[in-house]
Design an enzyme around this catalytic site. Structure first.
Site, PDB file in Angstrom:
ATOM      1  N   LYS A 142      39.595  36.932  56.594  1.00 12.15           N
ATOM      2  CA  LYS A 142      38.592  37.604  57.158  1.00 12.15           C
ATOM      3  C   LYS A 142      37.436  36.910  57.456  1.00 12.15           C
ATOM      4  CE  LYS A 142      39.991  42.164  55.417  1.00 12.15           C
ATOM      5  NZ  LYS A 142      39.358  43.331  54.729  1.00 12.15           N
TER       6      LYS A 142
ATOM      7  N   ASP B  56      37.233  48.212  58.731  1.00 15.92           N
ATOM      8  CA  ASP B  56      36.685  48.705  57.422  1.00 15.92           C
ATOM      9  C   ASP B  56      35.642  49.563  57.385  1.00 15.92           C
ATOM     10  OD1 ASP B  56      39.068  47.403  56.249  1.00 15.92           O
ATOM     11  OD2 ASP B  56      37.864  45.695  55.693  1.00 15.92           O
TER      12      ASP B  56
HETATM   13  P1  NAP Z   1      36.252  40.911  46.420  1.00 17.12           P
HETATM   14  O1  NAP Z   1      35.750  40.439  47.711  1.00 17.12           O
HETATM   15  O2  NAP Z   1      36.807  39.922  45.468  1.00 17.12           O
HETATM   16  O3  NAP Z   1      35.107  41.732  45.578  1.00 17.12           O
HETATM   17  C1  NAP Z   1      35.317  41.918  44.280  1.00 17.12           C
HETATM   18  C2  NAP Z   1      34.360  43.103  43.938  1.00 17.12           C
HETATM   19  O4  NAP Z   1      34.828  43.522  42.590  1.00 17.12           O
HETATM   20  C3  NAP Z   1      33.092  42.121  43.394  1.00 17.12           C
HETATM   21  O5  NAP Z   1      31.947  43.183  43.804  1.00 17.12           O
HETATM   22  C4  NAP Z   1      33.136  41.937  42.047  1.00 17.12           C
HETATM   23  O6  NAP Z   1      32.006  41.777  41.387  1.00 17.12           O
HETATM   24  C5  NAP Z   1      33.745  43.370  41.638  1.00 17.12           C
HETATM   25  N1  NAP Z   1      34.547  43.020  40.284  1.00 17.12           N
HETATM   26  C6  NAP Z   1      35.712  42.783  39.928  1.00 17.12           C
HETATM   27  N2  NAP Z   1      36.073  42.540  38.857  1.00 17.12           N
HETATM   28  C7  NAP Z   1      34.819  43.437  38.160  1.00 17.12           C
HETATM   29  C8  NAP Z   1      34.983  44.080  36.870  1.00 17.12           C
HETATM   30  N3  NAP Z   1      35.867  43.746  35.839  1.00 17.12           N
HETATM   31  N4  NAP Z   1      33.765  44.683  36.687  1.00 17.12           N
HETATM   32  C9  NAP Z   1      32.942  44.975  37.562  1.00 17.12           C
HETATM   33  N5  NAP Z   1      32.923  44.670  38.873  1.00 17.12           N
HETATM   34  C10 NAP Z   1      34.218  43.721  39.132  1.00 17.12           C
HETATM   35  O7  NAP Z   1      37.488  42.162  46.696  1.00 17.12           O
HETATM   36  P2  NAP Z   1      37.342  43.170  47.998  1.00 17.12           P
HETATM   37  O8  NAP Z   1      38.033  42.603  49.127  1.00 17.12           O
HETATM   38  O9  NAP Z   1      35.899  43.547  48.165  1.00 17.12           O
HETATM   39  O10 NAP Z   1      38.308  44.354  47.318  1.00 17.12           O
HETATM   40  C11 NAP Z   1      37.655  45.222  46.504  1.00 17.12           C
HETATM   41  C12 NAP Z   1      38.641  46.393  46.493  1.00 17.12           C
HETATM   42  O11 NAP Z   1      38.641  47.136  47.406  1.00 17.12           O
HETATM   43  C13 NAP Z   1      39.958  45.910  46.182  1.00 17.12           C
HETATM   44  O12 NAP Z   1      40.719  47.053  45.243  1.00 17.12           O
HETATM   45  C14 NAP Z   1      40.671  46.184  47.659  1.00 17.12           C
HETATM   46  O13 NAP Z   1      42.107  46.515  47.393  1.00 17.12           O
HETATM   47  C15 NAP Z   1      39.906  47.559  47.958  1.00 17.12           C
HETATM   48  N6  NAP Z   1      39.921  47.419  49.550  1.00 17.12           N
HETATM   49  C16 NAP Z   1      40.226  48.734  49.922  1.00 17.12           C
HETATM   50  C17 NAP Z   1      40.414  48.871  51.560  1.00 17.12           C
HETATM   51  C18 NAP Z   1      40.730  49.909  51.908  1.00 17.12           C
HETATM   52  O14 NAP Z   1      41.092  50.207  52.929  1.00 17.12           O
HETATM   53  N7  NAP Z   1      40.977  51.222  51.287  1.00 17.12           N
HETATM   54  C19 NAP Z   1      39.796  47.824  52.172  1.00 17.12           C
HETATM   55  C20 NAP Z   1      39.262  46.607  51.741  1.00 17.12           C
HETATM   56  C21 NAP Z   1      39.309  46.536  50.259  1.00 17.12           C
HETATM   57  P3  NAP Z   1      31.330  40.241  41.034  1.00 17.12           P
HETATM   58  O15 NAP Z   1      30.945  39.904  42.585  1.00 17.12           O
HETATM   59  O16 NAP Z   1      30.404  40.417  39.996  1.00 17.12           O
HETATM   60  O17 NAP Z   1      32.548  39.359  41.011  1.00 17.12           O
END
Ligand code: NAP
Length: 266
Positions: free
Chosen positions: A65, A100
């Site tokens: 992305k 998104d």
């Molecule tokens: P990402 O870029 O890897 O970011 C992960 C986020 O989660 C960061 O803020 C991280 O915090 C936090 N995190 C991870 N483990 C944690 C824990 N144990 N405790 C507290 N915070 C934690 O991932 P992403 O792409 O943003 O995706 C995040 C979620 O959104 C996923 O579940 C994904 O499937 C979902 N999503 C859904 C859609 C939809 O259309 N519904 C679209 C996009 C993403 P740190 O910065 O401190 O590591």
């Protein structure tokens, strides 16, 4: 026949093909939606190749992305978010969008939740958190970003402008908020919530970006607290709806796409 698709690595379990093909069937569009999994270093060649072969549109997912931003002409919102999840090849040059953000705002609109002038808390500052924070701020919310790594929340708040930020210890602010979005991956692999249940309340509207499982612990506890709940499948649906509409210029058959998506989620 038009070709659309998803480029990512991995893309094996994507729900986008059935969702988009349900739209083509509903509207009688002669098209297919295909998944592509190039090697991580081959994304430039993949985008050029898709353009040369006459692909109409691509969705883009992890880990591409951010890199695709530099390979296409991004629209202003995608440039601010720093990520492209939709490429339209129909113009002179490939154009990049971030749907998104629309996935977030259209999910709230679909559930009759107003955003303008509301206090919002976003948990998470990764890829999803960026799209959510910009979407809410652009919709007139007063945004607070809480992230496990507080520095990342502060950087995102700076980029958004006018937002506040802190670590997860600032989640107390949910008590006075109207809107809460979980944009962390917490809840995806275990029955955990990133937000303490004590701060949830009936005047809150809660969107969880996590869509697998559809009913997360956060949404269960929010419903128990009397809050309005919106699951992550709505966000997934509306980012796809927005991409479909960008590519085709037609109103998406939302019910058909939603039906195909929900049939594959448990
Ligand atoms: P990402 O870029 O890897 O970011 C992960 C986020 O989660 C960061 O803020 C991280 O915090 C936090 N995190 C991870 N483990 C944690 C824990 N144990 N405790 C507290 N915070 C934690 O991932 P992403 O792409 O943003 O995706 C995040 C979620 O959104 C996923 O579940 C994904 O499937 C979902 N999503 C859904 C859609 C939809 O259309 N519904 C679209 C996009 C993403 P740190 O910065 O401190 O590591």
């Amino acid at each position: 026949m038009q070709v659309f698709g998803l480029v990512g690595n991995p893309v094996g379990h994507s729900l986008s093909p059935p969702m988009h093909e349900a739209a083509y069937d509903a509207l009688g569009i002669d098209a297919r939606y295909v998944t592509f999994e190039p090697a991580v270093d081959d994304i430039g060649r993949a985008i050029d190749g898709a353009d040369a072969l006459g692909v109409t549109g691509l969705n883009v997912t992890i880990p591409f992305k951010q890199r695709v931003l530099d390979l296409v002409d991004p629209d202003p919102l995608a440039a601010r978010i720093g990520a492209v999840n939709t490429v339209d090849f129909t113009g002179e040059r490939p154009r990049g969008y971030n749907t998104d953000a629309a996935g977030v705002t259209r999910s709230f609109a679909h559930h009759d939740v107003p955003l303008d002038g509301r206090d919002a808390v976003v948990v998470g500052a990764g890829g999803a958190g960026r799209a959510v924070a910009f979407a809410l701020a652009d919709s007139g919310c007063d945004v607070h970003i809480a992230n496990r790594t507080a520095e990342k929340a502060a950087e995102l708040a700076d980029a958004v402008g006018g937002a506040s930020a802190g670590g997860l210890d600032t989640l107390d602010r949910v008590r006075d908020a109207d809107v809460l979005v979980n944009a962390t991956s917490v809840g995806m692999e275990s029955d955990e919530s990133p937000v303490p249940r004590e701060v949830l309340h009936p005047a809150l509207a809660v969107l969880d970006a996590v869509y697998s499982p559809v009913e997360t612990r956060l949404l269960r506890e929010a419903a128990e607290a009397g809050a309005t709940t919106i699951d992550g499948a709505w966000m997934l649906l509306f980012q796809g709806v927005e991409a479909f509409e960008r590519w085709t210029g037609e109103d998406a058959p939302v019910d058909a796409m939603n039906g195909a998506l929900r049939a594959r989620l448990s």
